[in-house]
Write an enzyme that holds these catalytic residues in place. Structure first.
Site, mmCIF file in Angstrom:
data_model
loop_
_atom_site.group_PDB
_atom_site.id
_atom_site.type_symbol
_atom_site.label_atom_id
_atom_site.label_comp_id
_atom_site.label_asym_id
_atom_site.label_seq_id
_atom_site.Cartn_x
_atom_site.Cartn_y
_atom_site.Cartn_z
ATOM 1 C CD GLU A 7 6.391 40.145 20.362
ATOM 2 O OE1 GLU A 7 6.722 38.974 20.624
ATOM 3 O OE2 GLU A 7 6.183 40.558 19.204
ATOM 4 C CG HIS A 9 6.794 39.472 26.269
ATOM 5 N ND1 HIS A 9 5.521 39.770 25.852
ATOM 6 C CD2 HIS A 9 7.459 39.040 25.168
ATOM 7 C CE1 HIS A 9 5.418 39.510 24.555
ATOM 8 N NE2 HIS A 9 6.574 39.079 24.122
ATOM 9 C CG HIS A 164 2.635 37.301 21.752
ATOM 10 N ND1 HIS A 164 2.845 36.009 22.155
ATOM 11 C CD2 HIS A 164 3.857 37.879 21.677
ATOM 12 C CE1 HIS A 164 4.136 35.799 22.322
ATOM 13 N NE2 HIS A 164 4.775 36.918 22.040
ATOM 14 C CG ASP A 287 10.072 38.279 21.670
ATOM 15 O OD1 ASP A 287 9.208 38.384 22.552
ATOM 16 O OD2 ASP A 287 10.355 37.197 21.123
#
Length: 329
Positions: A7, A9, A164, A287
């Site tokens: 995850e 980004h 998500h 993240d």
């Protein structure tokens, strides 16, 4: 121990421009944080700076994904126009850094048939490992039948879909997450709670809507230790006899859903997840850049967890490698 992070980004200047055209005031918190905060340079970086951050965290390979809300809050035509260039840009970064980056496709969910076609292109031509989608699109939850073209393509490709969180619908946000001033309101509706409740409810709706009965091979990845719902499966079981499903609801979590920490390095949540779905259903996600791991902290979280070496290897790399090994490219 090889460590994958799922995850991770990014954003592009073109997507930022599209968000500004749609919402010049950037009223959605995630757009504001992505466009005009200290996080923006890290989100735009698909090069050496990101690799250095991975090295600092102890992450070997990051699976890149367009940050929320992605293309999902745009008009259909604009979303479709942006999905291929966005994925091409990410694919170029993967080629520049082989072994360090992989990719999840960004999809124009406001045009589901076009999104399904792009998923096939991204997997088949660009070598991506699936897609990341956010929990609602154009005022519709992703369990709605118009989005099932995407799930059909994902099942056919054997490519996972990372679900998500996204900001809850405006009426929900106004009713539940306002009244404490902008900074608290924004966090309450997103990373503190609202995101996770909303995404967990979306997964429950997908199960109840029959998505996994219609597409039994579909594999979903759910971050933040299962977006609250994982901790309530015993209570959710009260719907088993009412829902008319082929299996108990908890069984879908053990057969169709993988769990990641999504940046929450909690030994307590890890233990609960191991008890609930088992080590074969857990993978890692940091993240980045919303959560910053430093000085080897990502690797240390798993290295110091009170689990067997076999389970450690499953969570760090074996589950992911096994999942993507079956993709039809």
């Amino acid at each position: 121990m090889k460590l994958y992070a799922l995850e991770e980004h990014f954003v592009t200047e073109d997507v930022i421009d599209a968000w500004r055209r749609r919402d010049p005031g950037l009223t959605e918190p995630m757009m504001r944080w992505a466009v005009a905060s200290e996080l923006t340079p890290a989100l735009l970086d698909l090069g050496d700076g990101r690799v250095a951050a991975m090295d600092d965290a102890g992450i070997d390979t990051s699976v890149l994904s367009l940050t929320t809300p992605g293309l999902q809050n745009l008009a259909a035509a604009e979303a479709v126009a942006l999905q291929a260039p966005t994925n091409d840009l990410a694919a170029a970064a993967v080629r520049r850094h082989p072994g360090r980056f992989r990719g999840f496709a960004a999809l124009a969910t406001p045009a589901p048939a076009a999104a399904a076609d792009e998923l096939r292109r991204a997997v088949g031509e660009l070598g991506f490992d699936g897609a990341l989608v956010n929990a609602n699109s154009g005022g519709r939850s992703l369990d709605a039948p118009e989005f099932w073209d995407i799930y059909e393509a994902a099942e056919d490709l054997r490519a996972p879909v990372y679900l998500h969180p996204s900001v809850p619908f405006p009426a929900v946000t106004e009713s539940y997450y306002r009244g404490f001033g902008t900074p608290v309101d924004d966090m309450l509706s997103t990373g503190a709670f609202g995101w996770h409740y909303d995404a967990g409810l979306t997964v429950l709706r997908m199960i109840l809507a029959g998505v996994f009965d219609r597409f039994p091979g579909l594999q979903l990845i759910l971050g933040h230790w299962g977006e609250v719902v994982l901790f309530y499966l015993d209570r959710v079981a009260a719907m088993d006899r009412l829902a008319g499903l082929r299996r108990p609801i908890a069984e879908y979590f053990r057969a169709n859903i993988f769990i990641t920490p999504g940046g929450i390095s909690s030994p307590k949540y890890l233990r609960w997840s191991l008890e609930t779905v088992g080590a074969g259903r857990i993978m890692y996600a940091s993240d980045h850049p919303f959560n910053r791991e430093h000085a080897g902290s990502a690797r240390r979280f798993l290295a110091e967890a009170p689990i067997s070496d076999e389970d450690r290897a499953r969570i760090a790399h074996r589950n992911w490698e096994g999942l993507v090994a079956g993709i039809r490219r």
